[in-house]
Design a protein around this motif. Structure first.
Motif, PDB file in Angstrom:
ATOM      1  N   GLY A  36      -3.414 -18.190 -13.328  1.00 45.18           N
ATOM      2  CA  GLY A  36      -2.487 -17.085 -13.490  1.00 45.18           C
ATOM      3  C   GLY A  36      -1.781 -16.751 -12.191  1.00 45.18           C
ATOM      4  N   LYS A  37      -0.836 -15.820 -12.272  1.00 42.20           N
ATOM      5  CA  LYS A  37       0.015 -15.520 -11.110  1.00 42.20           C
ATOM      6  C   LYS A  37      -0.740 -14.868  -9.972  1.00 42.20           C
ATOM      7  CE  LYS A  37       4.555 -15.520 -13.198  1.00 42.20           C
ATOM      8  NZ  LYS A  37       5.874 -14.833 -13.277  1.00 42.20           N
ATOM      9  N   HIS A  84      -6.750   0.894  -3.026  1.00 44.06           N
ATOM     10  CA  HIS A  84      -7.340   0.001  -2.036  1.00 44.06           C
ATOM     11  C   HIS A  84      -6.292  -1.001  -1.542  1.00 44.06           C
ATOM     12  CE1 HIS A  84     -11.163  -2.499  -0.913  1.00 44.06           C
ATOM     13  NE2 HIS A  84     -10.255  -2.536   0.036  1.00 44.06           N
ATOM     14  N   ALA A  85      -5.523  -1.565  -2.472  1.00 40.63           N
ATOM     15  CA  ALA A  85      -4.508  -2.547  -2.088  1.00 40.63           C
ATOM     16  C   ALA A  85      -3.448  -1.924  -1.180  1.00 40.63           C
ATOM     17  CB  ALA A  85      -3.853  -3.135  -3.336  1.00 40.63           C
ATOM     18  N   LEU A  86      -2.993  -0.718  -1.522  1.00 36.85           N
ATOM     19  CA  LEU A  86      -2.013  -0.029  -0.689  1.00 36.85           C
ATOM     20  C   LEU A  86      -2.511   0.096   0.746  1.00 36.85           C
ATOM     21  CD1 LEU A  86       0.471   1.925  -0.229  1.00 36.85           C
ATOM     22  CD2 LEU A  86      -1.081   3.772  -0.917  1.00 36.85           C
ATOM     23  N   GLU A  87      -3.753   0.552   0.907  1.00 42.13           N
ATOM     24  CA  GLU A  87      -4.262   0.791   2.252  1.00 42.13           C
ATOM     25  C   GLU A  87      -4.575  -0.502   2.992  1.00 42.13           C
ATOM     26  OE1 GLU A  87      -5.778   5.352   1.742  1.00 42.13           O
ATOM     27  OE2 GLU A  87      -7.301   3.822   2.141  1.00 42.13           O
ATOM     28  N   GLU A  88      -4.910  -1.559   2.274  1.00 38.76           N
ATOM     29  CA  GLU A  88      -5.095  -2.848   2.942  1.00 38.76           C
ATOM     30  C   GLU A  88      -3.789  -3.316   3.582  1.00 38.76           C
ATOM     31  OE1 GLU A  88      -7.783  -4.553   3.668  1.00 38.76           O
ATOM     32  OE2 GLU A  88      -9.066  -3.078   2.675  1.00 38.76           O
ATOM     33  N   LEU A  89      -2.681  -3.080   2.902  1.00 36.70           N
ATOM     34  CA  LEU A  89      -1.398  -3.442   3.489  1.00 36.70           C
ATOM     35  C   LEU A  89      -1.034  -2.526   4.652  1.00 36.70           C
ATOM     36  CD1 LEU A  89       0.799  -4.356   0.379  1.00 36.70           C
ATOM     37  CD2 LEU A  89      -0.397  -5.878   1.958  1.00 36.70           C
ATOM     38  N   TYR A  94      -6.819 -12.228   4.073  1.00 39.57           N
ATOM     39  CA  TYR A  94      -7.181 -12.458   2.670  1.00 39.57           C
ATOM     40  C   TYR A  94      -6.843 -11.235   1.830  1.00 39.57           C
ATOM     41  CZ  TYR A  94      -9.944 -16.822   2.833  1.00 39.57           C
ATOM     42  OH  TYR A  94     -10.349 -18.123   2.907  1.00 39.57           O
ATOM     43  N   THR A  95      -7.342 -10.080   2.265  1.00 35.69           N
ATOM     44  CA  THR A  95      -7.151  -8.875   1.458  1.00 35.69           C
ATOM     45  C   THR A  95      -5.678  -8.486   1.387  1.00 35.69           C
ATOM     46  OG1 THR A  95      -7.694  -7.483   3.378  1.00 35.69           O
ATOM     47  CG2 THR A  95      -9.475  -7.975   1.832  1.00 35.69           C
ATOM     48  N   ALA A  96      -4.925  -8.727   2.463  1.00 39.16           N
ATOM     49  CA  ALA A  96      -3.502  -8.402   2.433  1.00 39.16           C
ATOM     50  C   ALA A  96      -2.746  -9.294   1.457  1.00 39.16           C
ATOM     51  CB  ALA A  96      -2.904  -8.518   3.836  1.00 39.16           C
ATOM     52  N   VAL A  97      -3.087 -10.585   1.425  1.00 43.16           N
ATOM     53  CA  VAL A  97      -2.436 -11.505   0.490  1.00 43.16           C
ATOM     54  C   VAL A  97      -2.715 -11.083  -0.951  1.00 43.16           C
ATOM     55  CG1 VAL A  97      -2.498 -13.865  -0.426  1.00 43.16           C
ATOM     56  CG2 VAL A  97      -2.336 -13.486   2.048  1.00 43.16           C
ATOM     57  N   VAL A  98      -3.984 -10.792  -1.253  1.00 42.07           N
ATOM     58  CA  VAL A  98      -4.324 -10.370  -2.610  1.00 42.07           C
ATOM     59  C   VAL A  98      -3.682  -9.025  -2.923  1.00 42.07           C
ATOM     60  CG1 VAL A  98      -6.208  -9.739  -4.160  1.00 42.07           C
ATOM     61  CG2 VAL A  98      -6.466 -11.701  -2.628  1.00 42.07           C
ATOM     62  N   ALA A  99      -3.705  -8.101  -1.966  1.00 42.83           N
ATOM     63  CA  ALA A  99      -3.128  -6.778  -2.188  1.00 42.83           C
ATOM     64  C   ALA A  99      -1.641  -6.879  -2.497  1.00 42.83           C
ATOM     65  CB  ALA A  99      -3.358  -5.896  -0.959  1.00 42.83           C
ATOM     66  N   GLN A 100      -0.925  -7.715  -1.757  1.00 43.83           N
ATOM     67  CA  GLN A 100       0.506  -7.868  -2.002  1.00 43.83           C
ATOM     68  C   GLN A 100       0.758  -8.395  -3.411  1.00 43.83           C
ATOM     69  OE1 GLN A 100       2.602 -10.300   0.824  1.00 43.83           O
ATOM     70  NE2 GLN A 100       4.593  -9.883  -0.071  1.00 43.83           N
ATOM     71  N   ARG A 101      -0.060  -9.324  -3.851  1.00 41.29           N
ATOM     72  CA  ARG A 101       0.100  -9.849  -5.206  1.00 41.29           C
ATOM     73  C   ARG A 101      -0.220  -8.792  -6.257  1.00 41.29           C
ATOM     74  NH1 ARG A 101      -0.919 -15.873  -5.913  1.00 41.29           N
ATOM     75  NH2 ARG A 101       0.081 -16.787  -4.091  1.00 41.29           N
ATOM     76  N   VAL A 102      -1.301  -8.059  -6.055  1.00 43.03           N
ATOM     77  CA  VAL A 102      -1.680  -7.018  -7.016  1.00 43.03           C
ATOM     78  C   VAL A 102      -0.560  -5.995  -7.185  1.00 43.03           C
ATOM     79  CG1 VAL A 102      -3.218  -5.023  -7.355  1.00 43.03           C
ATOM     80  CG2 VAL A 102      -4.178  -7.260  -6.753  1.00 43.03           C
ATOM     81  N   LEU A 103       0.050  -5.580  -6.073  1.00 37.48           N
ATOM     82  CA  LEU A 103       1.039  -4.506  -6.125  1.00 37.48           C
ATOM     83  C   LEU A 103       2.443  -4.986  -6.483  1.00 37.48           C
ATOM     84  CD1 LEU A 103       0.003  -2.346  -3.030  1.00 37.48           C
ATOM     85  CD2 LEU A 103      -0.639  -2.038  -5.427  1.00 37.48           C
ATOM     86  N   SER A 104       2.740  -6.256  -6.271  1.00 35.55           N
ATOM     87  CA  SER A 104       4.115  -6.723  -6.472  1.00 35.55           C
ATOM     88  C   SER A 104       4.334  -7.450  -7.795  1.00 35.55           C
ATOM     89  CB  SER A 104       4.539  -7.635  -5.317  1.00 35.55           C
ATOM     90  OG  SER A 104       3.758  -8.815  -5.288  1.00 35.55           O
ATOM     91  N   LEU A 105       3.280  -7.900  -8.449  1.00 37.84           N
ATOM     92  CA  LEU A 105       3.437  -8.687  -9.668  1.00 37.84           C
ATOM     93  C   LEU A 105       3.287  -7.802 -10.904  1.00 37.84           C
ATOM     94  CD1 LEU A 105       1.373 -11.857  -8.679  1.00 37.84           C
ATOM     95  CD2 LEU A 105       3.863 -11.693  -8.891  1.00 37.84           C
ATOM     96  N   ASP A 106       4.373  -7.664 -11.661  1.00 38.67           N
ATOM     97  CA  ASP A 106       4.314  -6.854 -12.881  1.00 38.67           C
ATOM     98  C   ASP A 106       3.301  -7.413 -13.864  1.00 38.67           C
ATOM     99  OD1 ASP A 106       6.275  -5.181 -11.882  1.00 38.67           O
ATOM    100  OD2 ASP A 106       7.926  -6.220 -12.915  1.00 38.67           O
TER     101      ASP A 106
END
Length: 295
Positions: free
Chosen positions: A247-248, A176-181, A146-158
């Motif tokens: 939203g995205k 937090h998102a960086l370290e979850e990945l 879960y956290t990896a999916v959200v983290a990837q979206r947070v960091l990759s979506l402008d």
């Protein structure tokens, strides 16, 4: 709006998760940047959603650590031992910094203190004592997806990064998102190493996905109902809720979570190496935005 899905490839496993000892600057203005009570784009729903997530993180991270430590003496692979040490260090720091943010959010009136109460902790510990260690570990591995999916979206979506909001909260979320990945596959690999099977892994995630929407909406509705300003503007809340969940950040997220249900799935099948390299450089490189936060 076209829907997106995770690209599943055979991605390289990142190195050992690194424990970064950081300290954010909460408490000045709203949560640190003067955005007022509704610190995410003056959006009541989004702000309550982020506050609820932050409220749940400290106790959740501690439960994840307990689930892995339960099997620490059975891990013989030296590489996995190092990755577990990094996982525990990172999760511990996440809990500490979210707890500091939560203190500020509680002072602002967000009803999130119950997540970290002694009574809730006793309930969690009783629940953990009644389930098997492998089930607890399977729950952690599912939550890490879960956290990896959200983290990837947070960091990759402008579009997500461009959302106006309190800058210190964004600093925390990006770190937090960086370290979850970075540690997304650690609990999963511990689960496999101690004999966790596919049937249990998939069943635990299926139950989690089934509970996601009702639990998320119920917690958010309760939080908003306890906000005297928000509950006087029901039409605004409806508009903001539609904007958030259409939203995205959330568009198609259940499909991305369901990738985990595929037999033989591994978190490293989703290649986030380039995204990690970019954000490590942006946050902690020679001119990284968060270098001054390291203790």
């Amino acid at each position: 709006m076209p829907q997106r899905s995770l690209e599943v490839t055979s991605g390289p496993r990142p190195g050992y998760p690194r424990t970064r000892r950081v300290r954010f600057r909460f408490g000045d203005g709203a949560a640190g940047g003067g955005y007022g009570r509704y610190f995410v784009d003056d959006d009541r729903v989004f702000s309550h959603f982020v506050a609820g997530l932050s409220g749940a993180f400290p106790s959740g991270e501690e439960a994840f650590i307990r689930s892995v430590r339960r099997f620490a003496d059975r891990i013989t692979d030296p590489e996995l031992k190092k990755r577990v040490a990094g996982f525990i260090g990172q999760e511990s720091m996440h809990g500490q910094q979210h707890r500091r943010l939560n203190d500020t959010l509680i002072e602002m009136g967000y009803p999130i203190g119950w997540w970290d109460s002694a009574a809730m902790e006793q309930r969690r510990l009783r629940f953990e004592s009644r389930i098997s260690g492998r089930v607890h570990l399977a729950m952690t591995a599912a939550a890490e997806h879960y956290t990896a999916v959200v983290a990837q979206r947070v960091l990759s979506l402008d579009e997500v990064q461009a959302i106006p909001g309190d800058p210190e909260v964004w600093n925390l979320l990006n770190w937090h998102a960086l370290e979850e990945l970075e540690h997304k596959s650690v609990a999963f690999d511990v689960y496999r190493a101690v004999g966790g099977d596919e049937r249990m892994r998939i069943g635990v995630m299926a139950a989690s996905i089934a509970a996601t929407i009702p639990m998320t909406l119920a917690m958010l509705a309760i939080s908003l109902a306890r906000d005297p300003v928000a509950r006087r503007q029901p039409l605004r809340l409806v508009r903001e809720a539609r904007k958030l969940f259409r939203g995205k950040l959330f568009n198609g997220i259940l499909r991305d979570l369901a990738v985990y249900l595929r037999p033989g799935f591994h978190p490293d099948d989703i290649d986030t190496a380039a995204l990690l390299e970019r954000w490590r450089r942006d946050l902690f490189g020679d001119r990284g935005a968060l270098l001054g936060y390291l203790k």
